[in-house]
Design an enzyme around this catalytic site. Structure first.
Site, PDB file in Angstrom:
ATOM      1  N   LYS A  79       0.913  -1.288  -0.015  1.00  5.56           N
ATOM      2  CA  LYS A  79       0.023   0.029  -0.093  1.00  5.56           C
ATOM      3  C   LYS A  79       0.773   1.381  -0.113  1.00  5.56           C
ATOM      4  O   LYS A  79       1.788   1.214   0.665  1.00  5.56           O
ATOM      5  CB  LYS A  79      -0.815  -0.166   1.156  1.00  5.56           C
ATOM      6  CG  LYS A  79      -1.927   1.201   1.376  1.00  5.56           C
ATOM      7  CD  LYS A  79      -2.945   1.009   2.433  1.00  5.56           C
ATOM      8  CE  LYS A  79      -3.957   1.989   2.496  1.00  5.56           C
ATOM      9  NZ  LYS A  79      -4.925   1.912   3.560  1.00  5.56           N
ATOM     10  N   SER A 154      -9.899   1.920   2.955  1.00  2.93           N
ATOM     11  CA  SER A 154      -9.045   2.636   2.052  1.00  2.93           C
ATOM     12  C   SER A 154      -7.847   2.005   1.117  1.00  2.93           C
ATOM     13  O   SER A 154      -7.411   2.078   0.189  1.00  2.93           O
ATOM     14  CB  SER A 154      -8.317   3.826   2.685  1.00  2.93           C
ATOM     15  OG  SER A 154      -7.387   3.118   3.571  1.00  2.93           O
ATOM     16  N   SER A 178     -10.075  -0.310   6.922  1.00  2.00           N
ATOM     17  CA  SER A 178      -9.346  -0.066   5.819  1.00  2.00           C
ATOM     18  C   SER A 178      -8.695  -1.309   5.070  1.00  2.00           C
ATOM     19  O   SER A 178      -8.508  -1.548   3.871  1.00  2.00           O
ATOM     20  CB  SER A 178      -8.495   1.064   5.726  1.00  2.00           C
ATOM     21  OG  SER A 178      -9.167   2.153   5.571  1.00  2.00           O
TER      22      SER A 178
END
Lengths: 485, 96
Positions: A79, A154, A178
């Site tokens: 990420k 997210s 997330s």
């Protein structure tokens, strides 16, 4: 060779028997990205040259080498809020569009030591603020199961890349859901570890008292492999817990005989889609069949979790994001006559709408005259929410419910009204407020979109969470379903 | 009644070092008012005497030995700085 059909243990067997090389694996990863990432849009930055060179190095070193890293040769995506030395790390923000970190996050050091191959950096909601990856400052990621739908967020890029078979696994971060919510939406396995279990050093901070890095994988076993590598105390993170890390693979015993499950009535209440509810009840039946028992319980303060979270997370974010001022890194605006104007211009052009909204909310909640009414009040309610979990987990081994109230929603469906988007996190947020670990595993499909089962455990008891998730996975086929791209 | 006014939003924007157009300010006032309104449901709960939770873990200040260690080289530390001069970060005038 297709990564989507693979697992850590299957790949390692093929490497051992010299059926494949690490270069083959890395080539398969980039080939798949070339084939599908135009549609999925999971990656922000690829590190192809370095990855291919590293793969070659590993292949060459293999001759005569007996000691291999635990994730030897496996293609991983990261990420983009986890800093990677020398490789652009943007947090999906235009403000950090050209930021090249000068050091690695602690987890990156561990990933490199494990000899996994880093393929690239994954899209997300800007600074991890969002539930759909629609707040990325660059582009939207799409759900591999249906590209008209969001992948969740997210960590939308991290979940979509694994679901689409672009990488074997990935790292995400979870502040209010997330990791778990995108894992649920994309039909993969995502763990939010206990707060303090995984070092946050080098994770660009959103809400420091809630953020945790965790693994996203296709199976529970692969998840345990990755978790084994990233877990553990780190002196560089002052909130890292100095607690012994157990052998997670050893916890995958398939034995849930006598396990006591709590099912909060608030997690199957109004607002939870019928299909989702039925899949979760079916999963409980499966676990019952394996010798576990379940009872309905109450987490009475659940309905206050969303408001509590948005006050606390935004307050912490407003402080954490003060560092982005256009002075030491990031994009600086030239339209500022003096220093204060330069700050304002750089921040206002660099940050997206949702990030600005949350900084404003947090600054308001912390400002003179409002601190007690909003920030302190939310911290007190957090105590009550945490106590709900402590009370239930004193009597039960795990808490089970859905990960999200619905399956993946359509792109654009919830962008108009921030509160509608926030409400979507109602089943994941309380877990972060309480600091306990939780996993999302696939438990079925509804209208062709995956449903996620959430298993919540006691502080530092990821082992039991894994044991239950793995036992369920071994007797069901849900995790084997794959999207058609 | 509005819980938050445009004047307050302007003040908070300055504190947060953000600037908005008049139009953005209108929308933001409306949205923040709705969010704050939603958050006021917490007032249904009596929290008298309840300790606030800052952190779920029992964390204390973590101190390290004060010893000299290697740190980032000057040029490395400045690698991402948008403007620099003589090995230092350069910023617009800070004195009127």
């Amino acid at each position: 060779m297709s990564l989507i059909e693979q697992s850590v243990s299957a790949i390692h067997k093929q490497l051992r028997e010299k059926e494949i090389t690490v270069s083959d694996l890395v080539a398969a990863s980039y080939k798949r990205i070339a084939e599908v990432d135009d549609k999925v849009k999971a990656f922000l930055t690829l590190d192809e040259e370095n990855a291919r060179n590293y793969a070659k190095q590993l292949d060459e070193a293999l001759v005569g080498k007996t000691e291999k890293g635990i994730l030897y040769g496996l293609p991983i995506g990261i990420k983009d809020n986890i800093v990677t030395k020398g490789l652009r790390t943007t947090c999906a923000s235009k403000l950090l569009g050209n930021f090249e970190p000068v050091h690695d996050a602690t987890v990156m050091g561990k990933i490199r030591a494990s000899e996994a191959v880093m393929i690239g950096k994954l899209n997300m909601d800007e600074f991890a603020m969002g539930s759909s990856t629609e707040n990325s400052g660059f582009f939207r990621t799409r759900n591999p199961w249906n590209i008209d739908h969001v992948p969740g967020g997210s960590s939308g890029g991290s979940a979509a890349a694994v679901a689409a078979g672009e990488v074997l696994f990935s790292l995400g971060s979870d502040t209010g859901g997330s990791i778990r919510q995108p894992a649920s939406y994309c039909g993969v396995v995502g763990l939010k570890p206990t707060y303090g279990r995984v070092s946050r050093f080098g994770l660009v901070a959103f809400a420091s008292s809630l953020d945790q890095i965790g693994p996203i994988t296709r199976s529970v076993e692969d998840n345990a492999y990755l978790m084994q590598v990233i877990a553990g105390y780190d002196k560089m993170d002052s909130t890292s817990a100095n607690v012994e890390v157990p052998d997670y693979l050893a916890s995958l015993t398939c034995d849930v005989q006598g396990l006591k499950i709590a099912v909060p009535k608030e997690y199957l209440a109004e607002g939870v889609n019928e299909d989702v509810k039925n899949q979760v009840l079916a999963a409980l039946k499966v676990l019952e069949g394996l010798g576990a028992t379940w009872e309905e319980v109450s987490l009475p303060h659940s309905k206050y979790a969303v408001a509590t979270y948005y006050l606390l997370a935004s307050s912490e974010a407003s402080a954490n994001l003060a560092r982005f001022d256009g002075v030491r890194y990031g994009v600086r605006s030239d339209n500022g006559a003096n220093l204060i104007e330069m700050y304002k211009e750089s921040r206002s052009t660099g940050f997206g709408d949702e990030v600005k909204r949350r900084i404003m909310l947090g600054t308001f909640a912390l400002s003179s005259g409002y601190y007690d009414a909003y920030y302190k009040k939310a911290q007190q309610v957090r105590t009550l929410i945490k106590k709900d979990f402590d009370d239930v987990l004193e009597k039960y081994d795990v808490i089970i419910g859905p990960t999200a109230p619905t399956t993946a929603f359509k792109i654009g469906e919830k962008t108009k009204d921030p509160l509608t988007m926030y409400a979507n996190d109602i089943l994941t947020i309380p877990v972060n407020l309480a600091g306990v670990p939780a996993i999302s595993v696939p438990c079925g499909l509804s209208n062709g979109l995956p449903v996620g089962l959430q298993i919540i455990g006691k502080h530092f008891d990821e082992s039991t969470v894994y044991r239950v998730a793995h036992a369920f996975e071994q007797v069901t086929e849900h995790h084997k379903a794959k999207p058609q791209l | 009644m509005a819980r938050i006014t445009k004047e307050q939003v302007k003040h908070v924007a300055h504190l947060a070092r953000l600037s908005f157009s008049e139009e953005e300010m209108e929308l933001l006032t409306e949205q923040l008012d709705a969010i704050i309104g939603f958050a006021e449901q917490l007032n249904e709960l009596n929290t008298d005497g309840i300790e606030p939770t800052t952190h779920v873990l029992d964390v204390k200040n973590v101190l390290r030995e004060d010893v000299v260690k290697e740190s980032l080289a000057n040029e490395v530390a400045l690698k991402n700085a948008p403007d620099q001069q003589d090995g230092q970060v350069k910023v617009p005038s800070i004195l009127e």
